[in-house]
Design a protein around this motif. Structure first.
Motif, PDB file in Angstrom:
ATOM      1  N   GLU A 175       1.119  83.440 -40.288  1.00  0.00           N
ATOM      2  CA  GLU A 175      -0.195  83.277 -40.896  1.00  0.00           C
ATOM      3  C   GLU A 175      -1.277  83.943 -40.056  1.00  0.00           C
ATOM      4  O   GLU A 175      -1.229  83.935 -38.829  1.00  0.00           O
ATOM      5  CB  GLU A 175      -0.520  81.793 -41.071  1.00  0.00           C
ATOM      6  CG  GLU A 175       0.405  81.070 -42.039  1.00  0.00           C
ATOM      7  CD  GLU A 175       0.279  81.594 -43.447  1.00  0.00           C
ATOM      8  OE1 GLU A 175      -0.843  81.919 -43.874  1.00  0.00           O
ATOM      9  OE2 GLU A 175       1.302  81.684 -44.131  1.00  0.00           O
ATOM     10  N   ARG A 176      -2.270  84.525 -40.716  1.00  0.00           N
ATOM     11  CA  ARG A 176      -3.374  85.184 -40.038  1.00  0.00           C
ATOM     12  C   ARG A 176      -4.708  84.705 -40.593  1.00  0.00           C
ATOM     13  O   ARG A 176      -4.826  84.426 -41.779  1.00  0.00           O
ATOM     14  CB  ARG A 176      -3.285  86.711 -40.208  1.00  0.00           C
ATOM     15  CG  ARG A 176      -2.124  87.355 -39.470  1.00  0.00           C
ATOM     16  CD  ARG A 176      -2.092  88.845 -39.730  1.00  0.00           C
ATOM     17  NE  ARG A 176      -1.011  89.507 -39.027  1.00  0.00           N
ATOM     18  CZ  ARG A 176      -1.112  90.038 -37.821  1.00  0.00           C
ATOM     19  NH1 ARG A 176      -2.286  89.998 -37.197  1.00  0.00           N
ATOM     20  NH2 ARG A 176      -0.085  90.618 -37.239  1.00  0.00           N
ATOM     21  N   GLY A 177      -5.711  84.636 -39.721  1.00  0.00           N
ATOM     22  CA  GLY A 177      -7.072  84.406 -40.156  1.00  0.00           C
ATOM     23  C   GLY A 177      -7.712  85.750 -40.482  1.00  0.00           C
ATOM     24  O   GLY A 177      -7.060  86.791 -40.425  1.00  0.00           O
ATOM     25  N   ASP A 178      -8.981  85.730 -40.807  1.00  0.00           N
ATOM     26  CA  ASP A 178      -9.694  86.969 -41.123  1.00  0.00           C
ATOM     27  C   ASP A 178     -10.482  87.516 -39.943  1.00  0.00           C
ATOM     28  O   ASP A 178     -10.586  88.732 -39.764  1.00  0.00           O
ATOM     29  CB  ASP A 178     -10.643  86.736 -42.304  1.00  0.00           C
ATOM     30  CG  ASP A 178      -9.899  86.509 -43.603  1.00  0.00           C
ATOM     31  OD1 ASP A 178      -8.871  87.168 -43.814  1.00  0.00           O
ATOM     32  OD2 ASP A 178     -10.338  85.661 -44.392  1.00  0.00           O
ATOM     33  N   HIS A 209      -0.730  80.768 -34.954  1.00  0.00           N
ATOM     34  CA  HIS A 209       0.641  80.376 -34.642  1.00  0.00           C
ATOM     35  C   HIS A 209       0.865  78.895 -34.929  1.00  0.00           C
ATOM     36  O   HIS A 209       0.066  78.050 -34.550  1.00  0.00           O
ATOM     37  CB  HIS A 209       0.951  80.651 -33.171  1.00  0.00           C
ATOM     38  CG  HIS A 209       0.858  82.094 -32.802  1.00  0.00           C
ATOM     39  ND1 HIS A 209       1.841  82.999 -33.087  1.00  0.00           N
ATOM     40  CD2 HIS A 209      -0.118  82.789 -32.173  1.00  0.00           C
ATOM     41  CE1 HIS A 209       1.495  84.188 -32.648  1.00  0.00           C
ATOM     42  NE2 HIS A 209       0.303  84.091 -32.084  1.00  0.00           N
ATOM     43  N   TYR A 210       1.970  78.600 -35.579  1.00  0.00           N
ATOM     44  CA  TYR A 210       2.370  77.213 -35.791  1.00  0.00           C
ATOM     45  C   TYR A 210       3.450  76.802 -34.799  1.00  0.00           C
ATOM     46  O   TYR A 210       3.833  75.662 -34.717  1.00  0.00           O
ATOM     47  CB  TYR A 210       2.905  77.019 -37.214  1.00  0.00           C
ATOM     48  CG  TYR A 210       1.828  77.108 -38.259  1.00  0.00           C
ATOM     49  CD1 TYR A 210       1.558  78.312 -38.885  1.00  0.00           C
ATOM     50  CD2 TYR A 210       1.083  76.001 -38.605  1.00  0.00           C
ATOM     51  CE1 TYR A 210       0.564  78.423 -39.839  1.00  0.00           C
ATOM     52  CE2 TYR A 210       0.097  76.094 -39.563  1.00  0.00           C
ATOM     53  CZ  TYR A 210      -0.159  77.299 -40.177  1.00  0.00           C
ATOM     54  OH  TYR A 210      -1.135  77.397 -41.120  1.00  0.00           O
ATOM     55  N   GLY A 211       3.976  77.758 -34.057  1.00  0.00           N
ATOM     56  CA  GLY A 211       5.005  77.452 -33.073  1.00  0.00           C
ATOM     57  C   GLY A 211       6.393  77.685 -33.624  1.00  0.00           C
ATOM     58  O   GLY A 211       6.794  77.096 -34.623  1.00  0.00           O
ATOM     59  N   ASP A 219      -7.117  72.546 -45.025  1.00  0.00           N
ATOM     60  CA  ASP A 219      -5.810  71.909 -45.155  1.00  0.00           C
ATOM     61  C   ASP A 219      -4.693  72.833 -44.685  1.00  0.00           C
ATOM     62  O   ASP A 219      -3.662  72.384 -44.186  1.00  0.00           O
ATOM     63  CB  ASP A 219      -5.561  71.508 -46.613  1.00  0.00           C
ATOM     64  CG  ASP A 219      -6.441  70.351 -47.055  1.00  0.00           C
ATOM     65  OD1 ASP A 219      -7.015  69.682 -46.175  1.00  0.00           O
ATOM     66  OD2 ASP A 219      -6.578  70.138 -48.267  1.00  0.00           O
ATOM     67  N   LYS A 220      -4.902  74.130 -44.835  1.00  0.00           N
ATOM     68  CA  LYS A 220      -3.862  75.101 -44.494  1.00  0.00           C
ATOM     69  C   LYS A 220      -3.874  75.503 -43.023  1.00  0.00           C
ATOM     70  O   LYS A 220      -2.820  75.692 -42.416  1.00  0.00           O
ATOM     71  CB  LYS A 220      -4.031  76.345 -45.368  1.00  0.00           C
ATOM     72  CG  LYS A 220      -2.895  77.344 -45.251  1.00  0.00           C
ATOM     73  CD  LYS A 220      -3.082  78.478 -46.236  1.00  0.00           C
ATOM     74  CE  LYS A 220      -1.913  79.467 -46.177  1.00  0.00           C
ATOM     75  NZ  LYS A 220      -2.096  80.589 -47.141  1.00  0.00           N
ATOM     76  N   TYR A 221      -5.083  75.615 -42.427  1.00  0.00           N
ATOM     77  CA  TYR A 221      -5.173  76.208 -41.096  1.00  0.00           C
ATOM     78  C   TYR A 221      -5.769  75.332 -40.003  1.00  0.00           C
ATOM     79  O   TYR A 221      -5.567  75.619 -38.819  1.00  0.00           O
ATOM     80  CB  TYR A 221      -6.027  77.486 -41.170  1.00  0.00           C
ATOM     81  CG  TYR A 221      -5.440  78.587 -42.004  1.00  0.00           C
ATOM     82  CD1 TYR A 221      -4.141  79.038 -41.805  1.00  0.00           C
ATOM     83  CD2 TYR A 221      -6.197  79.197 -43.006  1.00  0.00           C
ATOM     84  CE1 TYR A 221      -3.605  80.055 -42.568  1.00  0.00           C
ATOM     85  CE2 TYR A 221      -5.670  80.224 -43.775  1.00  0.00           C
ATOM     86  CZ  TYR A 221      -4.377  80.647 -43.551  1.00  0.00           C
ATOM     87  OH  TYR A 221      -3.846  81.651 -44.305  1.00  0.00           O
ATOM     88  N   LEU A 222      -6.523  74.297 -40.352  1.00  0.00           N
ATOM     89  CA  LEU A 222      -7.263  73.543 -39.345  1.00  0.00           C
ATOM     90  C   LEU A 222      -6.372  72.939 -38.272  1.00  0.00           C
ATOM     91  O   LEU A 222      -6.619  73.102 -37.071  1.00  0.00           O
ATOM     92  CB  LEU A 222      -8.094  72.444 -40.022  1.00  0.00           C
ATOM     93  CG  LEU A 222      -8.930  71.563 -39.079  1.00  0.00           C
ATOM     94  CD1 LEU A 222      -9.911  72.410 -38.289  1.00  0.00           C
ATOM     95  CD2 LEU A 222      -9.667  70.485 -39.871  1.00  0.00           C
ATOM     96  N   GLU A 223      -5.319  72.242 -38.672  1.00  0.00           N
ATOM     97  CA  GLU A 223      -4.454  71.581 -37.705  1.00  0.00           C
ATOM     98  C   GLU A 223      -3.767  72.589 -36.797  1.00  0.00           C
ATOM     99  O   GLU A 223      -3.619  72.358 -35.587  1.00  0.00           O
ATOM    100  CB  GLU A 223      -3.409  70.729 -38.440  1.00  0.00           C
ATOM    101  CG  GLU A 223      -2.565  69.861 -37.512  1.00  0.00           C
ATOM    102  CD  GLU A 223      -3.393  68.810 -36.776  1.00  0.00           C
ATOM    103  OE1 GLU A 223      -2.973  68.403 -35.681  1.00  0.00           O
ATOM    104  OE2 GLU A 223      -4.444  68.416 -37.297  1.00  0.00           O
ATOM    105  N   ALA A 224      -3.340  73.710 -37.363  1.00  0.00           N
ATOM    106  CA  ALA A 224      -2.672  74.734 -36.558  1.00  0.00           C
ATOM    107  C   ALA A 224      -3.620  75.316 -35.512  1.00  0.00           C
ATOM    108  O   ALA A 224      -3.218  75.581 -34.378  1.00  0.00           O
ATOM    109  CB  ALA A 224      -2.148  75.843 -37.456  1.00  0.00           C
TER     110      ALA A 224
END
Length: 206
Positions: A60-63, A30-32, A108-113
């Protein structure tokens, strides 16, 4: 096919190292809200009405998600990528550098989220011939440590076991891409305890 089999293999071993209830596939990142998210140069995120943004909150989803994998009471999100390090587009870049770049794109795509949700994020970069990236190799070692503790087996044996299983999953999927599956009812036959794992490692050494 390579991607899914690699994910399922790691998830199957993780469920044995922890418990099946701690492992889930395709966890939401979730990015909010539902506003598009843009990434700033410093890695921070902010919402914007810019239609060029390709990432939206809640989509967005992880694996793979493993609860308590890195830290107790904290969920780790794993995202897999299988890269052909010999592709002409990579020129003469070393395989290690190609995997590092693939892992960086994921971070870069998911770490901050993930950090915003107090979750760990691990980019699982592999080559088509079974070579693991830095973060993926560290995750394999962590998984081997959990298995060694639960099954009361030497860490070196479990590290060999996990590394071999992950490499075989990629090689197997490549074979399936070339010839297709021989059976529609194929089932995974990973060892269920430390004794069986030790036997498999011993036979592979011979």
């Amino acid at each position: 096919m390579r991607h899914d089999d690699c994910r399922d293999e790691f998830g199957d071993i993780a469920s044995k190292a922890t418990t099946p209830s701690r492992v889930t596939t395709e966890p939401l990142i979730h990015y909010g809200g539902n506003e598009p998210v843009t990434r700033q140069a410093n890695g921070a995120s902010n919402t914007s009405n810019n239609n060029n943004s390709s990432t939206r909150g809640g989509e967005e989803r992880g694996d793979l998600a493993i609860h308590g994998f890195v830290q107790r009471s904290k969920t780790a999100i794993l995202d897999f990528v299988i890269t052909d390090t010999d592709a002409p587009s990579y020129g003469h870049q070393p395989s290690k550098k190609v995997l590092e770049k693939a892992a960086k794109r994921k971070k870069d795509k998911y770490l901050e989220a993930c950090r915003e949700r107090r979750r760990d994020f691990i980019p699982m970069a592999y080559s088509v011939d079974g070579l693991a990236g830095k973060e993926a190799r560290a995750a394999e070692k962590r998984l081997a440590s959990l298995l060694a503790s639960k099954w009361d087996r030497p860490y070196s044996e479990m590290a060999c076991f996990v590394k071999t299983r992950m490499s075989l999953s990629i090689v197997r999927s490549i074979s399936m891409l070339l010839r297709g599956s021989r059976s529609s009812a194929w089932k995974r036959r990973a060892p269920d305890d430390g004794v069986a794992a030790r036997a498999s490692v011993t036979s592979q050494r011979w």
